[in-house]
Design a protein around this motif. Structure first.
Motif, short mmCIF file in Angstrom:
data_model
loop_
_atom_site.label_atom_id
_atom_site.label_comp_id
_atom_site.label_asym_id
_atom_site.label_seq_id
_atom_site.Cartn_x
_atom_site.Cartn_y
_atom_site.Cartn_z
N UNK A 28 6.49 -23.76 -3.87
CA UNK A 28 6.28 -22.42 -4.24
C UNK A 28 6.36 -22.18 -5.64
N UNK A 29 6.44 -23.20 -6.43
CA UNK A 29 6.66 -23.14 -8.10
C UNK A 29 5.16 -23.67 -8.64
N UNK A 30 5.07 -23.26 -9.96
CA UNK A 30 4.03 -23.77 -10.81
C UNK A 30 4.88 -24.27 -12.13
N UNK A 31 4.21 -25.01 -12.83
CA UNK A 31 4.56 -25.41 -14.27
C UNK A 31 3.63 -24.80 -15.14
N UNK A 58 23.35 -22.47 -18.97
CA UNK A 58 22.49 -22.02 -20.20
C UNK A 58 21.26 -21.51 -19.73
N UNK A 59 20.46 -20.50 -20.10
CA UNK A 59 19.30 -20.21 -19.73
C UNK A 59 18.29 -20.00 -21.05
N UNK A 60 17.05 -19.81 -20.71
CA UNK A 60 16.17 -19.61 -21.76
C UNK A 60 15.61 -18.28 -21.68
N UNK A 61 15.94 -17.50 -22.46
CA UNK A 61 15.22 -15.85 -22.57
C UNK A 61 13.79 -16.00 -22.62
N UNK A 62 13.38 -14.64 -22.36
CA UNK A 62 11.75 -14.61 -22.43
C UNK A 62 11.60 -14.09 -21.03
N UNK A 63 11.19 -12.78 -20.93
CA UNK A 63 11.06 -12.36 -19.44
C UNK A 63 9.63 -12.34 -19.07
N UNK A 64 8.75 -12.27 -20.35
CA UNK A 64 7.21 -12.07 -19.89
C UNK A 64 6.35 -12.98 -20.67
N UNK A 65 5.50 -13.64 -20.21
CA UNK A 65 4.64 -14.55 -20.99
C UNK A 65 3.13 -15.03 -20.00
N UNK A 66 2.33 -15.51 -20.66
CA UNK A 66 0.99 -16.08 -20.31
C UNK A 66 0.96 -17.42 -20.53
N UNK A 67 -0.13 -18.25 -19.79
CA UNK A 67 -0.17 -19.58 -20.30
C UNK A 67 -1.19 -20.12 -19.28
N UNK A 68 -1.32 -21.49 -19.27
CA UNK A 68 -2.15 -22.43 -18.23
C UNK A 68 -1.56 -22.96 -17.18
N UNK A 69 -1.72 -22.93 -16.03
CA UNK A 69 -1.18 -23.87 -15.17
C UNK A 69 -1.25 -25.16 -15.25
N UNK A 70 -0.29 -26.15 -15.47
CA UNK A 70 -0.34 -27.52 -15.50
C UNK A 70 -0.31 -28.11 -14.35
N UNK A 71 0.52 -27.86 -13.48
CA UNK A 71 0.93 -28.47 -12.15
C UNK A 71 1.38 -27.42 -11.03
N UNK A 78 -2.43 -20.31 -4.01
CA UNK A 78 -3.25 -19.38 -4.51
C UNK A 78 -3.49 -19.55 -6.17
N UNK A 79 -2.98 -20.76 -6.51
CA UNK A 79 -2.98 -21.10 -7.95
C UNK A 79 -3.34 -22.63 -8.06
N UNK A 80 -4.29 -22.98 -9.42
CA UNK A 80 -4.52 -24.13 -9.41
C UNK A 80 -4.40 -24.62 -10.90
N UNK A 81 -4.41 -25.99 -11.22
CA UNK A 81 -4.11 -26.61 -12.51
C UNK A 81 -5.32 -25.98 -13.25
N UNK A 82 -5.10 -25.65 -14.73
CA UNK A 82 -6.28 -25.26 -15.44
C UNK A 82 -6.36 -23.60 -15.35
N UNK A 97 6.94 -24.60 -22.29
CA UNK A 97 6.64 -24.84 -20.87
C UNK A 97 7.52 -23.82 -20.11
N UNK A 98 7.54 -23.78 -18.65
CA UNK A 98 8.39 -22.99 -18.03
C UNK A 98 8.09 -23.25 -16.44
N UNK A 99 8.89 -23.29 -15.78
CA UNK A 99 8.71 -23.23 -14.29
C UNK A 99 8.86 -21.69 -13.79
N UNK A 100 7.86 -21.48 -12.87
CA UNK A 100 7.83 -20.19 -12.51
C UNK A 100 7.47 -20.08 -10.99
N UNK A 101 7.93 -19.08 -10.25
CA UNK A 101 7.56 -18.78 -8.97
C UNK A 101 6.13 -18.49 -8.70
#
Length: 328
Positions: A28-31, A58-71, A78-82, A97-101
């Protein structure tokens, strides 16, 4: 990967830029390779241990971001790499990089700028939920937006105008007022030139022809809340969005009786969690409005991810117009 790590939530100075193993997404996660991450007021509170959500250390702050799915992990269909995505996951954004639901990722249509996308979900989600859902804003009504030159304020101006409302923007400098009017605000009030409480009330009364605003959008709180509420129109709706002014105000409840008015809480994050289908429909509508040019995030500036502490300082100076965005 590298990330700003909060190991002790005593403030911005305690954050450290560290190299960490790049993780693998689980079910259920994406990188995501982060291209841009915006700075929001909760990002300041969370590293000071003052936010309602207190992540384990510990945690990494930063609630909101955008980028490219790597894996993608197991079960993600519903999502795919690239694929380009935006995400609001509460933490993790101030990194490479981040792991996100996967369920919290918003697929971006072609042409959706990644800097805009990183500054989109929180401000427009909050402002749409506030104005269109909680306040049931109608065309022809008048909206007073406090803190109007900030991230949620600029989003509120654009959404209210797109909905056919008259908008009065209240901000702290002439420069900020000019920005609000460039976004479509019909009138502006520089509240630094109107003494609280009576001068500010008089300015609202003058700007609304004595009638008062139908809806007040308040992400500021503090000393502005009571004079603003005393100015509200009959059957008005006062939206409690946040307390960037520092103080949580106490309003005399007899005012709601005298004005036939409502005090309406706005907690978009819990709305998204409790009503995911309604939230998804809202975000789809907002993406369409972006494509149509009805709304566009106001970007104060972009800064390299490594300059996060300087960005926090800029936000704390209250000089930001719109959103600050960190880029990799």
């Amino acid at each position: 990967m590298h990330a700003w790590l909060c190991e002790n939530p005593t403030g911005v100075d305690a954050l450290t830029w560290k190299e960490l193993p790049t993780p693998t997404p689980g079910p259920g996660q994406v990188l995501i390779e982060i291209k841009a991450a915006s700075l929001n007021f909760p990002d300041l509170l969370i590293v000071q241990n003052k936010y309602q959500m207190k992540p384990p250390l510990p945690f990494v702050p930063g609630s909101e971001y955008a980028g490219v799915v790597q894996a993608v992990g197991d079960g993600v269909t519903n999502l795919k790499p690239g694929q380009n995505v935006a995400c609001l996951s509460g933490t993790g954004g101030f990194a490479t990089h981040v792991i996100a639901p996967a369920a919290q990722c918003m697929p971006l249509p072609a042409g959706f700028d990644l800097v805009d996308a990183a500054a989109f979900i929180m401000t427009y989600g909050t402002s749409w939920h506030a104005l269109m859902d909680r306040a049931q804003l109608k065309a022809g009504e008048t909206v007073l937006v406090l803190g109007a030159a900030g991230g949620v304020g600029t989003a509120a101006i654009q959404i209210a105008k797109a909905a056919g409302a008259t908008v009065i923007a209240a901000a702290s400098t002439d420069e900020k007022c000019a920005l609000c009017e460039s976004l479509g605000a019909d009138r502006s009030i520089n509240y630094s030139t109107h003494a609280l409480p009576t001068g500010f009330r008089d300015a609202i009364k003058e700007a609304t022809g004595g009638r008062g605003p139908d809806v007040i959008y308040d992400p500021v709180g503090g000393d502005f809340a009571e004079p603003a509420f005393r100015s509200i129109a009959w059957r008005g709706r006062y939206l409690v969005v946040g307390f960037a002014g520092g103080g949580i105000p106490a309003l005399p409840l007899n005012l709601t009786l005298l004005k036939g008015a409502s005090i309406v809480g706005v907690f978009w994050g819990d709305f998204a969690r409790r009503e995911p289908k309604a939230n998804a429909h809202m975000m789809s509508e907002l993406a369409t409005w972006y494509e149509q040019g009805k709304i566009k995030p106001v970007i104060d500036s972009t800064m390299p991810m490594g300059e996060l502490k300087a960005a926090y300082a800029h936000m704390g100076s209250r000089g930001v117009k719109g959103k600050l965005v960190m880029v990799n």
